[in-house]
Design a protein around this motif. Sequence first.
Motif, PDB file in Angstrom:
ATOM      1  N   GLU A  61       0.829  -1.209   0.000  1.00 14.72           N
ATOM      2  CA  GLU A  61       0.000   0.000   0.000  1.00 14.72           C
ATOM      3  C   GLU A  61       0.862   1.258   0.000  1.00 14.72           C
ATOM      4  OE1 GLU A  61      -2.780  -0.360   3.247  1.00 14.72           O
ATOM      5  OE2 GLU A  61      -3.773  -2.088   2.310  1.00 14.72           O
ATOM      6  N   GLU A  62       1.948   1.241   0.767  1.00 10.71           N
ATOM      7  CA  GLU A  62       2.874   2.376   0.780  1.00 10.71           C
ATOM      8  C   GLU A  62       3.450   2.597  -0.615  1.00 10.71           C
ATOM      9  OE1 GLU A  62       7.136   3.796   2.757  1.00 10.71           O
ATOM     10  OE2 GLU A  62       6.495   1.706   2.942  1.00 10.71           O
ATOM     11  N   PHE A  63       3.869   1.502  -1.260  1.00 10.66           N
ATOM     12  CA  PHE A  63       4.417   1.615  -2.612  1.00 10.66           C
ATOM     13  C   PHE A  63       3.371   2.165  -3.573  1.00 10.66           C
ATOM     14  CE2 PHE A  63       4.942  -0.020  -6.899  1.00 10.66           C
ATOM     15  CZ  PHE A  63       6.208   0.465  -7.213  1.00 10.66           C
ATOM     16  N   ASN A  64       2.164   1.605  -3.547  1.00  8.59           N
ATOM     17  CA  ASN A  64       1.111   2.045  -4.460  1.00  8.59           C
ATOM     18  C   ASN A  64       0.769   3.514  -4.262  1.00  8.59           C
ATOM     19  OD1 ASN A  64       0.926  -0.443  -5.722  1.00  8.59           O
ATOM     20  ND2 ASN A  64      -0.733  -1.161  -4.399  1.00  8.59           N
ATOM     21  N   SER A  65       0.696   3.939  -3.015  1.00  6.43           N
ATOM     22  CA  SER A  65       0.389   5.334  -2.704  1.00  6.43           C
ATOM     23  C   SER A  65       1.467   6.263  -3.262  1.00  6.43           C
ATOM     24  CB  SER A  65       0.261   5.507  -1.186  1.00  6.43           C
ATOM     25  OG  SER A  65       0.174   6.863  -0.853  1.00  6.43           O
ATOM     26  N   LYS A  66       2.721   5.925  -3.013  1.00  5.11           N
ATOM     27  CA  LYS A  66       3.829   6.757  -3.504  1.00  5.11           C
ATOM     28  C   LYS A  66       3.947   6.696  -5.024  1.00  5.11           C
ATOM     29  CE  LYS A  66       6.205   6.975   0.780  1.00  5.11           C
ATOM     30  NZ  LYS A  66       7.397   7.393   1.434  1.00  5.11           N
ATOM     31  N   TYR A  67       3.605   5.553  -5.610  1.00  2.00           N
ATOM     32  CA  TYR A  67       3.651   5.429  -7.058  1.00  2.00           C
ATOM     33  C   TYR A  67       2.560   6.286  -7.701  1.00  2.00           C
ATOM     34  CZ  TYR A  67       3.832   3.423 -11.722  1.00  2.00           C
ATOM     35  OH  TYR A  67       3.945   3.260 -13.090  1.00  2.00           O
ATOM     36  N   GLN A  69       1.254   8.985  -6.404  1.00  2.20           N
ATOM     37  CA  GLN A  69       1.702  10.362  -6.218  1.00  2.20           C
ATOM     38  C   GLN A  69       2.749  10.700  -7.285  1.00  2.20           C
ATOM     39  OE1 GLN A  69       4.109  11.107  -2.753  1.00  2.20           O
ATOM     40  NE2 GLN A  69       3.479  13.261  -2.636  1.00  2.20           N
ATOM     41  N   TYR A  70       3.642   9.773  -7.532  1.00  2.00           N
ATOM     42  CA  TYR A  70       4.677   9.977  -8.542  1.00  2.00           C
ATOM     43  C   TYR A  70       4.043  10.189  -9.916  1.00  2.00           C
ATOM     44  CZ  TYR A  70       8.493   8.986 -11.779  1.00  2.00           C
ATOM     45  OH  TYR A  70       9.405   9.065 -12.798  1.00  2.00           O
ATOM     46  N   GLN A  71       3.088   9.343 -10.276  1.00  4.51           N
ATOM     47  CA  GLN A  71       2.443   9.459 -11.587  1.00  4.51           C
ATOM     48  C   GLN A  71       1.702  10.790 -11.733  1.00  4.51           C
ATOM     49  OE1 GLN A  71       0.132   5.765 -11.730  1.00  4.51           O
ATOM     50  NE2 GLN A  71       1.459   5.053 -13.392  1.00  4.51           N
ATOM     51  N   GLN A  72       1.067  11.229 -10.666  1.00  2.87           N
ATOM     52  CA  GLN A  72       0.285  12.462 -10.724  1.00  2.87           C
ATOM     53  C   GLN A  72       1.163  13.717 -10.786  1.00  2.87           C
ATOM     54  OE1 GLN A  72      -2.189  12.174  -7.258  1.00  2.87           O
ATOM     55  NE2 GLN A  72      -3.639  10.746  -8.216  1.00  2.87           N
ATOM     56  N   LYS A  73       2.287  13.702 -10.081  1.00  7.53           N
ATOM     57  CA  LYS A  73       3.074  14.922  -9.934  1.00  7.53           C
ATOM     58  C   LYS A  73       4.408  14.908 -10.676  1.00  7.53           C
ATOM     59  CE  LYS A  73       1.123  15.997  -5.418  1.00  7.53           C
ATOM     60  NZ  LYS A  73       1.438  16.302  -4.026  1.00  7.53           N
ATOM     61  N   ALA A  74       4.759  13.811 -11.288  1.00  7.86           N
ATOM     62  CA  ALA A  74       6.080  13.692 -11.922  1.00  7.86           C
ATOM     63  C   ALA A  74       6.335  14.789 -12.938  1.00  7.86           C
ATOM     64  CB  ALA A  74       6.237  12.323 -12.567  1.00  7.86           C
ATOM     65  N   SER A  75       5.318  15.178 -13.672  1.00  2.00           N
ATOM     66  CA  SER A  75       5.516  16.186 -14.719  1.00  2.00           C
ATOM     67  C   SER A  75       5.781  17.583 -14.132  1.00  2.00           C
ATOM     68  CB  SER A  75       4.306  16.227 -15.657  1.00  2.00           C
ATOM     69  OG  SER A  75       3.139  16.563 -14.927  1.00  2.00           O
TER      70      SER A  75
END
Length: 189
Positions: A61-67, A69-75
């Motif tokens: 769950e920690e990984f999925n949450s951070k992933y 967040q990464y997908q949403q804000k990476a740009s």
Amino acid sequence: MKKIFFIVAMAFLATTAFAQQKFAHVNFAELVQLAPEADQAREAISASSKEAQETYQAMVEEFNSKYQQYQQKASTWTQAIRESKEKELTEIQQRIQEFQQSIQLELQQQEQQLMAPIYDKANEVVKNIAKQGGYIYVFDKNTALYVDESQSKDITPEARKALNIPADRTLEALQAELAAQAQQAQGAE
């Protein structure tokens, strides 16, 4: 003539001596699985397994949450922030893999530690029954290719009694009980 008589007499004696040897067989898996101590061992293993599953799920769950967040804000992130987040995700994945490997090994070791005294106790009971009964061999019914039950005594009932296994408890009932527990655990999730 004397030689023939001697050979026949020796063959008769050998056959008679062999015929007086006693053999027995036992269902060793039944003894181990149905032993009251095995229930306690299964409960401990189940509790440890449940804790491990909860820890694993939290890590995923920690990984999925951070992933996410990464997908949403990476740009919108700078190169340095993006690399830092990617490194963090990689580290979490590695921790998850390491945890899976180590917990699997630990659970196997725990099972071996908890079951070893049960195997030893059942083995000692079988040896004692064999010695008291004058049996020269006791075969495990589950591993023998063939057991002629008319020439070999089943000492499983005696061993069950010595291990305090209730007469009405069977492997089939245990399997049904474990299956019901597994279904109940799945329903609770």
